[in-house]
Structures are given as structure tokens and as C-alpha cells.
Write a protein that holds these residues in place. Structure first.
Motif, short mmCIF file in Angstrom:
data_model
loop_
_atom_site.label_atom_id
_atom_site.label_comp_id
_atom_site.label_asym_id
_atom_site.label_seq_id
_atom_site.Cartn_x
_atom_site.Cartn_y
_atom_site.Cartn_z
N UNK A 12 0.84 -1.20 0.00
CA UNK A 12 0.00 0.00 0.00
C UNK A 12 0.88 1.25 0.00
N UNK A 13 0.47 2.26 -0.73
CA UNK A 13 1.16 3.54 -0.76
C UNK A 13 0.21 4.63 -0.28
N UNK A 14 0.72 5.52 0.56
CA UNK A 14 -0.10 6.60 1.08
C UNK A 14 0.45 7.11 2.39
N UNK A 15 -0.36 7.93 3.06
CA UNK A 15 0.07 8.58 4.29
C UNK A 15 -0.88 8.24 5.43
N UNK A 16 -0.33 7.78 6.53
CA UNK A 16 -1.06 7.63 7.78
C UNK A 16 -0.71 8.84 8.64
N UNK A 17 -1.73 9.61 9.01
CA UNK A 17 -1.51 10.83 9.79
C UNK A 17 -2.05 10.61 11.20
N UNK A 18 -1.15 10.37 12.14
CA UNK A 18 -1.55 10.14 13.52
C UNK A 18 -1.78 11.46 14.23
N UNK A 19 -3.03 11.85 14.38
CA UNK A 19 -3.35 13.14 14.96
C UNK A 19 -3.33 13.14 16.49
N UNK A 20 -3.27 14.33 17.07
CA UNK A 20 -3.19 14.53 18.53
C UNK A 20 -2.21 13.53 19.13
N UNK A 21 -1.03 13.45 18.53
CA UNK A 21 -0.08 12.40 18.86
C UNK A 21 0.74 12.74 20.09
N UNK A 22 1.31 11.71 20.69
CA UNK A 22 2.16 11.87 21.86
C UNK A 22 1.41 11.63 23.15
N UNK A 23 2.16 11.31 24.20
CA UNK A 23 1.55 10.96 25.48
C UNK A 23 0.94 12.17 26.19
N UNK A 24 1.41 13.39 25.88
CA UNK A 24 0.98 14.55 26.67
C UNK A 24 0.30 15.65 25.86
N UNK A 25 0.18 15.50 24.56
CA UNK A 25 -0.40 16.61 23.77
C UNK A 25 -1.91 16.65 23.85
N UNK A 26 -2.55 15.48 23.99
CA UNK A 26 -4.02 15.43 24.05
C UNK A 26 -4.42 15.45 25.52
N UNK A 27 -4.45 16.64 26.08
CA UNK A 27 -4.69 16.75 27.52
C UNK A 27 -6.14 16.44 27.86
N UNK A 28 -6.32 15.75 28.98
CA UNK A 28 -7.66 15.56 29.51
C UNK A 28 -8.37 14.30 29.07
N UNK A 29 -7.75 13.46 28.25
CA UNK A 29 -8.45 12.27 27.79
C UNK A 29 -7.81 10.96 28.23
N UNK A 30 -6.79 11.06 29.05
CA UNK A 30 -6.34 9.92 29.81
C UNK A 30 -5.78 8.73 29.07
N UNK A 31 -5.85 7.59 29.74
CA UNK A 31 -5.13 6.40 29.33
C UNK A 31 -5.49 5.94 27.92
N UNK A 32 -6.74 5.95 27.56
CA UNK A 32 -7.16 5.35 26.30
C UNK A 32 -6.67 6.12 25.08
#
Length: 337
Positions: A69-89
């Protein structure tokens, strides 16, 4: 007259799959293999919460790799600390370790817009001009900060995974090398200011959009040198950047320590890695980065301690710095909580 509707267009399509990562990934595979199955080259971008990619549908991503497969996977709100307030999941601190196991996945954790632009342009060229059977995984964030103009002539080094972002003042002060990626590179930048203003320590700043590509380059050099023992040895990009650098090296990312540890074999200076080992938590970005010990203050302490270990900084002053920045020396390690 509808709130949402589906429309085909010669200029592209947007598919909203809802909370259905498996369905979205299957759409991405279908579009990314259309060059082969239908003789219709397509450029699919699958944009999703990064935690719900390799973590949730990793087997489908492996299948996509196997199907070329060719293309781009864009992992948004990435990283352990950038998405504040939504916890473990929701908080992803390990997708780049998973992506590193897929041989034809080219992955990056950029900080600035110009890095993203260079990476996507390279992906388009490799996949649709050179017809390489690779795909790209790029982690992106939703944090607001200023983006500088791109320094001249660094495009190739961005793609290799590392470039000098800023050099400290040339003087006889103690010096460290600070590495980072993603949003945590911003903390590394602030740490350089603390080191200079509070402790008289200079820092050279290195943006590392891909520790994985750096590690693969190092492995390729090591293999070539092993199989060509009588020829001049090739040097890894990490070694070419840091081989003559002055002082200890500190790396910090929004991912587990193993991510930046990938390049340790190609570094000769003392190397300290900070990362977000442990489960995600619901809190502010500032508190999360302090909890996981990857904020500007912990980067500063790591740099001062490394200098003290080399006899270039007073160890007693490291204790003073720990107290100054309000860091608890008896707090449990983040990965034990």
C-alpha cells in the motif's frame, strides 16, 4: 440541504467513517493499492487519533505493508501529553515503536510545519514518481505555537531524521547537545534558555523528526562496514552530526524512552534519554509533562547532571536547580503509577 453528504469529485474524496478505525484503514488500503489493482494511482491520507492506529488496527497496517500500500497515515493529537484531559485510552506514547517494526513504513514525528511539508513532498516523490513500495506514518499535534521559517539547505537532513536547529553562543561555557521531536522539542528549546539564563550553560539544539530513520541509517552503515572490511567505513548520519559535538547529549520526546534509545549505538558521548514511559493520564499538558519528566525543567536537570558527571558542573548546584524548579526527588517513577 444535508448536514453531511457523500460526493465523488475528480479532485479528490473525503470519507468520514466515524468511530471505525478498521473501516477507515480498509478504505485507505483500497485507495493505496488502486495503482496495482485498478491501474489508478491514488494518494490516500488516513487521519485519526494516533493511539487508534498501530495500537488498535496494527494487524491491518501490517497487512497494508504486505500488500505494498502507498499513502500517508496521519496520527493526529499524537504523543503521550499533547491530548490533555483524555487519559489512558487516548494518549499515545508508543506508536513510533510499533511503526519501526514495519520494514516499509517511513515514520516521522515533526515539530514544525516546514518539516511536515518537506516530508510529504518526499513521500509523494518516492511513492508516485519513483514508484517505491513504501508508506508514511507522520504524527501531528493539535497544540498551538509559532512556526519559524525553514532554515536554508536542511531539507535532506530533515528527511534523514536530524538537523541542527540552533547553535549556542560560541564561548568557553559548559555546553550540551539537546535533541527532541514533536511538541517536546519545544520544551527542549525552552530548556536551552533556562540553561543559559539560570546556569550559564550553552546548548546546541537538534530537531530529530525521525529517530527511527536515524536508527535504520545507522544499521545500514553498520551492515555495509561489516561486509566491506577493507573499504573506508561509512558514517551514520547521527555520527556525522554529533561526532565532533561538545558536551553530553540529552534527548526528550513525547514517547517512551525506547524511541530515542534507538540511536544510542551511534553516539560516543554520554547520552541521557527522557520519555513518557507509563500509562496516559487526564491532566493539562503542563502537568502531564512534569509528571512524565519531559518538561523543560527535567531536561535542564538532566543536562546539568550530565555535565556534573563529567566534572564540568558543580553537583551541589544540581541539587539547587532541583529545588529551584520544584521537582520532587521522592516521587514515584511515572511508569510505576
Amino acid at each position: 440541504d444535508q448536514l453531511m453528504f457523500y460526493k465523488e469529485d475528480k479532485h479528490g474524496q473525503v470519507l468520514q467513517e466515524g468511530i471505525n478505525e478498521a473501516g477507515g484503514l480498509c478504505d485507505w488500503i483500497a485507495a493505496g493499492t488502486a495503482y496495482s489493482t485498478h491501474n489508478v494511482p491514488m494518494i490516500p491520507f488516513f487521519i485519526y487519533y494516533s493511539m487508534f492506529g498501530f495500537q488498535r488496527v496494527g494487524d491491518l497496517i501490517w497487512a497494508a505493508a504486505d500488500q505494498r500500500t502507498r499513502g500517508f497515515l496521519m496520527g493526529g493529537t499524537a504523543g503521550r501529553t499533547t491530548l490533555n484531559g483524555e487519559g489512558l485510552q487516548h494518549e499515545d506514547g508508543h506508536s513510533h515503536l510499533m511503526s519501526a517494526t514495519v520494514p516499509n513504513c517511513v515514520s516521522y514525528d515533526p515539530t514544525y510545519a516546514y518539516e511536515v511539508a518537506v516530508i510529504i513532498q518526499d513521500g509523494l516523490h518516492r511513492m508516485y514518481v519513483e514508484q517505491e513500495d513504501v508508506f508514511y506514518y507522520i504524527t501531528v499535534m493539535n497544540e498551538n505555537y509559532s512556526h519559524p521559517a525553514m532554515p536554508k539547505g536542511i531539507e535532506l537532513d530533515i528527511l534523514k531524521g536530524m538537523y541542527k536547529f540552533k547553535e549556542g553562543t560560541a564561548n568557553k561555557a559548559p555546553r550540551v547537545q539537546l535533541l527532541g521531536s514533536g511538541t517536546i522539542f519545544r520544551e527542549v528549546e525552552f530548556a536551552a534558555e533556562l540553561l543559559k539564563n539560570d546556569w550559564g550553560v550553552e546548548a546546541d539544539l537538534w530537531s530529530c523528526p525521525s529517530f527511527t530513520e536515524l536508527a535504520r541509517d545507522g544499521q545500514s552503515c553498520e551492515r555495509w562496514n561489516r561486509l566491506h572490511p577493507t573499504e573506508p567505513a561509512k558514517q551514520s548520519h547521527v555520527a556525522s552530526c554529533l561526532g565532533n559535538a561538545v558536551g553530553p547529549i540529552i534527548a526528550a520526546t513525547d514517547y517512551t524512552r525506547a524511541f530515542a534509545e534507538q540511536i544510542r549505538a551511534y553516539i560516543t558521548a554520554p547520552y541521557t534519554v527522557l520519555g513518557t514511559d507509563g500509562f496516559g493520564r487526564s491532566d493539562t499538558r503542563e502537568n502531564l509533562r512534569r509528571f512524565f519528566e519531559v518538561d523543560r525543567y527535567h531536561v535542564t536537570i538532566a543536562a546539568l547532571k550530565s555535565l556534573a558527571d563529567l566534572g564540568q558542573f558543580d553537583a551541589a548546584k544540581v541539587e539547587v536547580a532541583i529545588a529551584k524548579y520544584g521537582i520532587s526527588t521522592e516521587a514515584k517513577a511515572p511508569w510505576l503509577i
